[in-house]
Each structure stands twice: as structure tokens, then as C-alpha cells.
Design a protein around this motif. Structure first.
Motif, PDB file in Angstrom:
ATOM      1  N   LEU A 112      27.721  20.597  25.051  1.00  0.00           N
ATOM      2  CA  LEU A 112      27.169  19.383  25.051  1.00  0.00           C
ATOM      3  C   LEU A 112      28.322  18.352  25.465  1.00  0.00           C
ATOM      4  O   LEU A 112      29.511  18.406  25.631  1.00  0.00           O
ATOM      5  N   VAL A 113      27.800  17.194  25.688  1.00  0.00           N
ATOM      6  CA  VAL A 113      28.475  16.021  25.904  1.00  0.00           C
ATOM      7  C   VAL A 113      28.160  14.682  24.875  1.00  0.00           C
ATOM      8  O   VAL A 113      26.869  14.817  24.662  1.00  0.00           O
ATOM      9  N   ALA A 166      19.144  13.564  34.306  1.00  0.00           N
ATOM     10  CA  ALA A 166      20.112  14.554  35.005  1.00  0.00           C
ATOM     11  C   ALA A 166      19.638  16.241  34.501  1.00  0.00           C
ATOM     12  O   ALA A 166      20.720  16.969  34.879  1.00  0.00           O
ATOM     13  N   GLY A 167      19.020  16.434  33.920  1.00  0.00           N
ATOM     14  CA  GLY A 167      18.527  17.823  33.320  1.00  0.00           C
ATOM     15  C   GLY A 167      19.128  18.387  31.772  1.00  0.00           C
ATOM     16  O   GLY A 167      18.777  19.475  31.510  1.00  0.00           O
ATOM     17  N   ALA A 198      23.919  14.952  24.329  1.00  0.00           N
ATOM     18  CA  ALA A 198      23.125  15.377  25.289  1.00  0.00           C
ATOM     19  C   ALA A 198      23.475  16.977  25.403  1.00  0.00           C
ATOM     20  O   ALA A 198      24.661  17.289  25.585  1.00  0.00           O
ATOM     21  N   PHE A 199      22.624  17.960  25.101  1.00  0.00           N
ATOM     22  CA  PHE A 199      22.998  19.414  25.361  1.00  0.00           C
ATOM     23  C   PHE A 199      22.558  19.782  26.857  1.00  0.00           C
ATOM     24  O   PHE A 199      21.672  19.576  27.425  1.00  0.00           O
ATOM     25  N   THR A 200      23.946  20.437  27.304  1.00  0.00           N
ATOM     26  CA  THR A 200      23.854  20.619  28.895  1.00  0.00           C
ATOM     27  C   THR A 200      23.861  22.326  28.834  1.00  0.00           C
ATOM     28  O   THR A 200      24.872  22.899  28.720  1.00  0.00           O
ATOM     29  N   ILE A 208      24.761  21.298  35.150  1.00  0.00           N
ATOM     30  CA  ILE A 208      23.773  20.267  34.270  1.00  0.00           C
ATOM     31  C   ILE A 208      24.877  19.100  33.699  1.00  0.00           C
ATOM     32  O   ILE A 208      24.671  18.001  33.460  1.00  0.00           O
ATOM     33  N   ARG A 209      25.871  19.855  32.950  1.00  0.00           N
ATOM     34  CA  ARG A 209      26.772  18.992  32.511  1.00  0.00           C
ATOM     35  C   ARG A 209      27.383  18.040  33.293  1.00  0.00           C
ATOM     36  O   ARG A 209      27.719  16.765  33.217  1.00  0.00           O
TER      37      ARG A 209
END
Length: 301
Positions: free
Chosen positions: A190-191, A242-243, A258-260, A265-266
Motif C-alpha cells: 500500500l501507499v 490509477a488502479g 491506497a492498497f496497490t 499499480i503502485r
């Protein structure tokens, strides 16, 4: 024969709320709202170190980090970690002759429980430093006297929180509920989109009392937080565009999580945030996470 440590450090993970359903305020709880939440600890962490001091010398607190917010000018006796030290000393019948130092990485006033997890780290460190060997449930009871998120921060991982959030039931990694959370994408990379500005939790709840929850929001405070800090809404939209599998305000905000699910996607979320300027800082993390304790032979001068 074991040798008592003179210094213990704890990596104290931040928390987010995968769901945060807000009920009515309760008079018997001082006006605080009833909550039903799924907590998740993330690997973004402060490091708290507790070191024994000579008897009768009292406590000390040192803060380090590039983003201390209003902590640098606050009364250190009101710091959550210091309050946890006092509470543990009273519970254990000890004097608070301990030096605390905190290397701050978790943004301040960000909805990530930075103060709460520092308090939990203090409780965990003192349990080891003073060789109390108290079980987690007793440590959680001490934590519950200090704040709603703190009992969760004692153990980390996933947990279901009720009451004001202080009553927690761990979600074991191998149970069906944890498997569902993983399938839903609430795990792994995640970010965090962080900000230089802070949001006051009482201010967000006051806005929630006026506005209510947004339609479809699993975090009932998200609408209120965005009304006070619109860039959080912009960051959510950019991340989802962005996905990102999930993107939401963390707790009372303003931080956005945001879970990537993939490295691509990250990268796309990071690029979207950089291009839009919708966040001030971008921090990579993993979920779920747990506190990590280390014993040292350090001393203080």
C-alpha cells in the motif's frame, strides 16, 4: 539466569481503519460516538526506545524526526508515550525513572494513530524493561484507560473494534475473517498519501454530526474529513483512477491509504499523486503489521 534489559526498543506500527462505522454519541462516554471498526496495522512505524535511568531521576522524553508537526512545541507531560509511562508506573507500583526517545516516521495528526501507537509501544517496552511479564490482555486494559485506539496498537495485525474503539477482538491470521480481508485486497503493498497539515479528530466528528456519512463510504468519517481537507478527496480519486484496489481516508484523516495489488499499480498511484499534487508526501508500507520488540544493552549518560 536471565539478565534484565536496561534498554528496550519497539517498532510501533501505524493503524488504519478498513471500515469505520460511526454510531450515536453516548453521554456515559463523555459524548464520544459508538464505533464498529476493522482495524489494520501497517508497517509504517515509529521506533520508541525506553532506557532505565538511575532511581529518583524521573523521566525524560526526546523526539526525533523530520515531520514532528505540533509535537515539537507541545507539553511533553501530555505526550501519549509519557502518559503511558505514568499509567504503567502506577499499575506496577514503580517509579517512572525511564528515558523515552521516539524516532517519528508516522505523520502527526494524520488519522494513523501515531500518538496511540507510541503509547502502546511504551507499554510493551516497559513490560519487558521492568520484567513484568504481563499478558497482552492486561496491557490492553492499561492502554484502554488512555485512548480508544491504544488497545489495538498493543497487538497490531487485524482486529474488530467496538465501544469507542477500545474493545478489541483480534482477527487471527489463519481465521476465515482474515482470509476474507485478504481476498478483498486489504493486505500486502500500500501507499500512504500524507500531508503537512493536520486534522483535529473532534473537529472531524463535529463535521460528521452535521453532514453524516457519505453514500457507500465504509469510513463514515470520510465525508467530514474531505469537507475540511478537500485534497484528501482528490487523492482518493487519483488513486482509484490509477488502479488502486481500495483508497480511502485513514481514520479521521487527512491521510489517504491506497492498497496497490501489483508493483505496476503502485507506480501508477505514485505517479498520479505526483502529477496531481494531491498529497505532500508518499510513504510505502505493507499490511498487516505487528509491533517488534528488541532488547539492548544500551545506557544513558
Amino acid at each position: 539466569m536471565s539478565t534484565a534489559p536496561v534498554c528496550v526498543s519497539v517498532d510501533c506500527p501505524a493503524k488504519t481503519n478498513l471500515t469505520l462505522h460511526v454510531g450515536d454519541p453516548r453521554e456515559q462516554w463523555g459524548g464520544r460516538h459508538e464505533l464498529d471498526t476493522i482495524y489494520c496495522a501497517i508497517s509504517l512505524a515509529d521506533t520508541l526506545t525506553a532506557t532505565l535511568k538511575p532511581p529518583g531521576t524521573g523521566f525524560s522524553l526526546e523526539l526525533e524526526g523530520d515531520h514532528l508537526g505540533d509535537l515539537s512545541s507541545a507539553d511533553m507531560r501530555r505526550n501519549h508515550a509519557v502518559l503511558a509511562l505514568f499509567a504503567m508506573a502506577e499499575e506496577a507500583g514503580r517509579e517512572p525513572d525511564v528515558a523515552l526517545s521516539i524516532d517519528k516516521r508516522i505523520p502527526v495528526g494524520a488519522g494513523l494513530a501515531g500518538g496511540s501507537t507510541d503509547a502502546a509501544g511504551t507499554i510493551l517496552a516497559l513490560n519487558e524493561l521492568w520484567e513484568l511479564d504481563w499478558p497482552l490482555e492486561r496491557l490492553k486494559r492499561v492502554a484502554a484507560t488512555l485512548g480508544s485506539d491504544m488497545p489495538f496498537c498493543i497487538a497490531g495485525g487485524y482486529a474488530h473494534g467496538t465501544g469507542c474503539g477500545e474493545r478489541t477482538e483480534a482477527i487471527a491470521p489463519d481465521c476465515d475473517e482474515a482470509a476474507v480481508l485478504r481476498r478483498q485486497g486489504y493486505c500486502g503493498s500500500l501507499v500512504v498519501g500524507a500531508y503537512r497539515s493536520q486534522l483535529s479528530t473532534p473537529q472531524v466528528y463535529a463535521a460528521f454530526d452535521r453532514l453524516g456519512a457519505g453514500e457507500g463510504d465504509d469510513n463514515h468519517l470520510q465525508r467530514a474529513a474531505i469537507s475540511l481537507h478537500p485534497r484528501s478527496g482528490e487523492a482518493i480519486a487519483a488513486a482509484l483512477g490509477a488502479g488502486a484496489r481500495h483508497a480511502f481516508v485513514s481514520g479521521s484523516g487527512p491521510s489517504v491509504v491506497a492498497f496497490t495489488p501489483t508493483p505496476a499499480i503502485r507506480q501508477a498511484v505514485v505517479a498520479a499523486w505526483q502529477h496531481s499534487g494531491s498529497v505532500d508526501r508518499i510513504i510505502a508500507a505493507e499490511a498487516p503489521a505487528e509491533p517488534m520488540l528488541k532488547r539492548h544493552g544500551c545506557t544513558i549518560s
